[in-house]
Design a protein around this motif. Structure first.
Motif, short mmCIF file in Angstrom:
data_model
loop_
_atom_site.label_atom_id
_atom_site.label_comp_id
_atom_site.label_asym_id
_atom_site.label_seq_id
_atom_site.Cartn_x
_atom_site.Cartn_y
_atom_site.Cartn_z
N VAL A 1 -26.61 -53.38 65.73
CA VAL A 1 -26.58 -51.95 66.05
C VAL A 1 -26.08 -51.76 67.48
O VAL A 1 -26.55 -52.43 68.41
CB VAL A 1 -27.98 -51.33 65.86
CG1 VAL A 1 -27.96 -49.84 66.16
CG2 VAL A 1 -28.49 -51.60 64.45
N TYR A 2 -25.14 -50.82 67.64
CA TYR A 2 -24.49 -50.58 68.93
C TYR A 2 -24.58 -49.12 69.32
O TYR A 2 -24.68 -48.24 68.46
CB TYR A 2 -23.00 -50.96 68.85
CG TYR A 2 -22.77 -52.42 68.62
CD1 TYR A 2 -22.63 -53.29 69.69
CD2 TYR A 2 -22.69 -52.94 67.32
CE1 TYR A 2 -22.41 -54.65 69.48
CE2 TYR A 2 -22.47 -54.30 67.10
CZ TYR A 2 -22.34 -55.14 68.19
OH TYR A 2 -22.13 -56.47 67.98
N PRO A 3 -24.48 -48.82 70.64
CA PRO A 3 -24.43 -47.42 71.07
C PRO A 3 -23.17 -46.77 70.51
O PRO A 3 -22.16 -47.43 70.29
CB PRO A 3 -24.34 -47.52 72.60
CG PRO A 3 -24.68 -48.92 72.95
CD PRO A 3 -24.39 -49.76 71.75
N ASN A 4 -23.26 -45.47 70.29
CA ASN A 4 -22.12 -44.73 69.76
C ASN A 4 -21.85 -43.54 70.67
O ASN A 4 -22.77 -42.79 71.01
CB ASN A 4 -22.43 -44.26 68.33
CG ASN A 4 -21.24 -43.54 67.71
OD1 ASN A 4 -20.10 -43.86 67.98
ND2 ASN A 4 -21.53 -42.55 66.90
N CYS A 5 -20.60 -43.37 71.04
CA CYS A 5 -20.24 -42.30 71.97
C CYS A 5 -20.53 -40.91 71.44
O CYS A 5 -20.80 -39.99 72.20
CB CYS A 5 -18.76 -42.41 72.32
SG CYS A 5 -17.68 -42.02 70.90
N CYS A 6 -20.45 -40.75 70.12
CA CYS A 6 -20.45 -39.40 69.54
C CYS A 6 -21.75 -39.02 68.84
O CYS A 6 -21.81 -37.99 68.18
CB CYS A 6 -19.30 -39.29 68.56
SG CYS A 6 -17.73 -39.82 69.27
N THR A 7 -22.78 -39.84 68.95
CA THR A 7 -24.08 -39.50 68.36
C THR A 7 -25.17 -39.79 69.38
O THR A 7 -24.97 -40.52 70.34
CB THR A 7 -24.37 -40.34 67.09
OG1 THR A 7 -24.34 -41.73 67.44
CG2 THR A 7 -23.37 -40.06 65.99
N SER A 8 -26.33 -39.22 69.15
CA SER A 8 -27.47 -39.43 70.05
C SER A 8 -28.24 -40.70 69.69
O SER A 8 -29.26 -41.00 70.29
CB SER A 8 -28.40 -38.23 70.00
OG SER A 8 -28.86 -38.04 68.68
N TYR A 9 -27.75 -41.43 68.72
CA TYR A 9 -28.44 -42.63 68.24
C TYR A 9 -27.42 -43.75 68.05
O TYR A 9 -26.24 -43.52 67.83
CB TYR A 9 -29.15 -42.34 66.91
CG TYR A 9 -28.25 -41.68 65.88
CD1 TYR A 9 -27.46 -42.44 65.01
CD2 TYR A 9 -28.18 -40.29 65.79
CE1 TYR A 9 -26.63 -41.83 64.09
CE2 TYR A 9 -27.35 -39.68 64.87
CZ TYR A 9 -26.58 -40.44 64.02
OH TYR A 9 -25.75 -39.85 63.10
N PRO A 10 -27.88 -45.00 68.16
CA PRO A 10 -26.98 -46.13 67.93
C PRO A 10 -26.72 -46.32 66.43
O PRO A 10 -27.51 -45.86 65.60
CB PRO A 10 -27.75 -47.32 68.51
CG PRO A 10 -29.18 -46.93 68.40
CD PRO A 10 -29.23 -45.43 68.53
N ILE A 11 -25.63 -47.00 66.09
CA ILE A 11 -25.29 -47.19 64.68
C ILE A 11 -24.98 -48.66 64.37
O ILE A 11 -24.50 -49.39 65.23
CB ILE A 11 -24.09 -46.30 64.27
CG1 ILE A 11 -22.85 -46.62 65.12
CG2 ILE A 11 -24.43 -44.84 64.36
CD1 ILE A 11 -21.59 -45.94 64.64
N PRO A 12 -25.28 -49.08 63.14
CA PRO A 12 -24.96 -50.46 62.74
C PRO A 12 -23.46 -50.60 62.47
O PRO A 12 -22.91 -49.88 61.64
CB PRO A 12 -25.79 -50.67 61.48
CG PRO A 12 -26.04 -49.31 60.94
CD PRO A 12 -26.00 -48.36 62.09
N LEU A 13 -22.82 -51.52 63.17
CA LEU A 13 -21.37 -51.68 63.02
C LEU A 13 -20.94 -53.02 62.43
O LEU A 13 -19.76 -53.26 62.26
CB LEU A 13 -20.68 -51.49 64.38
CG LEU A 13 -20.67 -50.07 64.91
CD1 LEU A 13 -20.05 -50.03 66.30
CD2 LEU A 13 -19.89 -49.15 63.97
N GLY A 14 -21.90 -53.87 62.12
CA GLY A 14 -21.51 -55.15 61.55
C GLY A 14 -22.67 -55.92 60.97
O GLY A 14 -23.82 -55.72 61.35
N VAL A 15 -22.33 -56.80 60.04
CA VAL A 15 -23.29 -57.75 59.48
C VAL A 15 -23.11 -59.06 60.23
O VAL A 15 -21.98 -59.53 60.42
CB VAL A 15 -23.02 -57.98 57.97
CG1 VAL A 15 -23.96 -59.05 57.41
CG2 VAL A 15 -23.14 -56.68 57.18
#
Length: 199
Positions: free
Chosen positions: A72-86
Motif C-alpha cells: 500500500v502506497y500514498p496516493n496524490c489524489c485521495t486522503s488514503y493510501p491505496i494498494p498498488l501491487g502484490v
C-alpha cells in the motif's frame, strides 16, 4: 551401516523441508508491520519497499512455500493510501512483485501455489475490472480477463468464469475452494493462515 545412515538422512529430508515453510503471518493493528512465522518457529518482519506505508491481505500459499501481501502506497489524489501491487516472498527470501498503475483490490495464490491472481480497477468513475494471473518465479503473464461492466456479485455469478478469476473475488477473511485445472480436488485459496487487523 552406510545404508542405515543414508536411510536415516533420507527420512529426515521431508522434515527439513517442512521446517523451512511459512506457517503464519501477523499484521499489526496499524498495518505497518507484517511478522512472518516459519514452521520451525523462527519469526521475521516482511520487507517493505521504499515508499510503501502499509501491508494488506497477507496470505500463505497452499504449499507453504510462499507468503504474499498487498503493498500500500500514498496516493496524490485521495486522503488514503491505496494498494498498488502484490508482493510475494519465497523461501529463499526473494521478492516477486506484480501489478501495474491500477489499484489492486483482491488477490490470491492459485491452488497449485506457482502463480498468483489479482483484480485491478480504477478508484472511481468506472466499473471496469481487470484480472491477471502471473507465474511467481518469472512474473510471466499466464491469463487475462477483463470485465467491462458489472458489480462484483454480478461477475461472480457469470457462467464459464475462470476459477482463477472467481478466486480473486474473495476478501481477506474469506476462503474460496476452487478446482485445479488438472482435475485435482478443490484447494483453498490460502487466506486461512493469516491473522491480524481487518478493515
Amino acid at each position: 551401516m552406510k545404508r542405515l545412515l543414508v536411510a536415516a538422512l533420507l527420512a529426515l529430508l521431508p522434515l527439513v523441508a517442512l521446517a523451512d515453510q511459512f506457517r503464519e503471518v501477523h499484521l499489526s493493528e496499524d498495518r505497518t508491520r507484517l511478522v512472518i512465522t516459519k514452521s520451525d518457529g523462527h519469526q521475521f518482519e516482511a520487507p517493505r519497499y521504499a515508499e510503501q506505508v502499509e501491508f494488506e491481505e497477507p496470505r500463505i500459499s497452499p504449499d507453504g512455500n510462499h507468503v504474499g501481501w498487498l503493498a500500500v502506497y500514498p496516493n496524490c489524489c485521495t486522503s488514503y493510501p491505496i494498494p498498488l501491487g502484490v508482493v510475494v516472498l519465497d523461501r529463499e527470501r526473494r521478492l516477486h512483485s506484480f501489478g501495474t498503475e491500477l489499484a489492486v483490490f483482491a488477490w490470491c495464490f492459485v491452488p497449485n501455489s506457482t502463480s498468483v491472481a489479482y483484480r485491478q480497477a480504477v478508484l472511481h468513475g468506472s466499473d471496469h475490472r481487470h484480472f491477471e494471473r502471473r507465474n511467481i518465479p518469472d512474473g510471466r503473464l499466464l491469463n487475462v480477463y477483463d470485465s467491462p461492466h458489472g458489480e462484483i456479485k454480478d461477475i461472480r455469478g457469470r457462467k464459464n468464469l475462470p476459477s482463477w478469476v472467481r478466486a480473486c473475488q474473495v476478501g481477506p477473511s474469506c476462503c474460496l475452494r476452487i478446482s485445479a485445472s488438472n482435475g485435482a480436488p478443490p484447494s483453498a485459496c490460502a487466506c486461512v493462515r493469516a491473522v491480524g487487523a481487518e478493515r
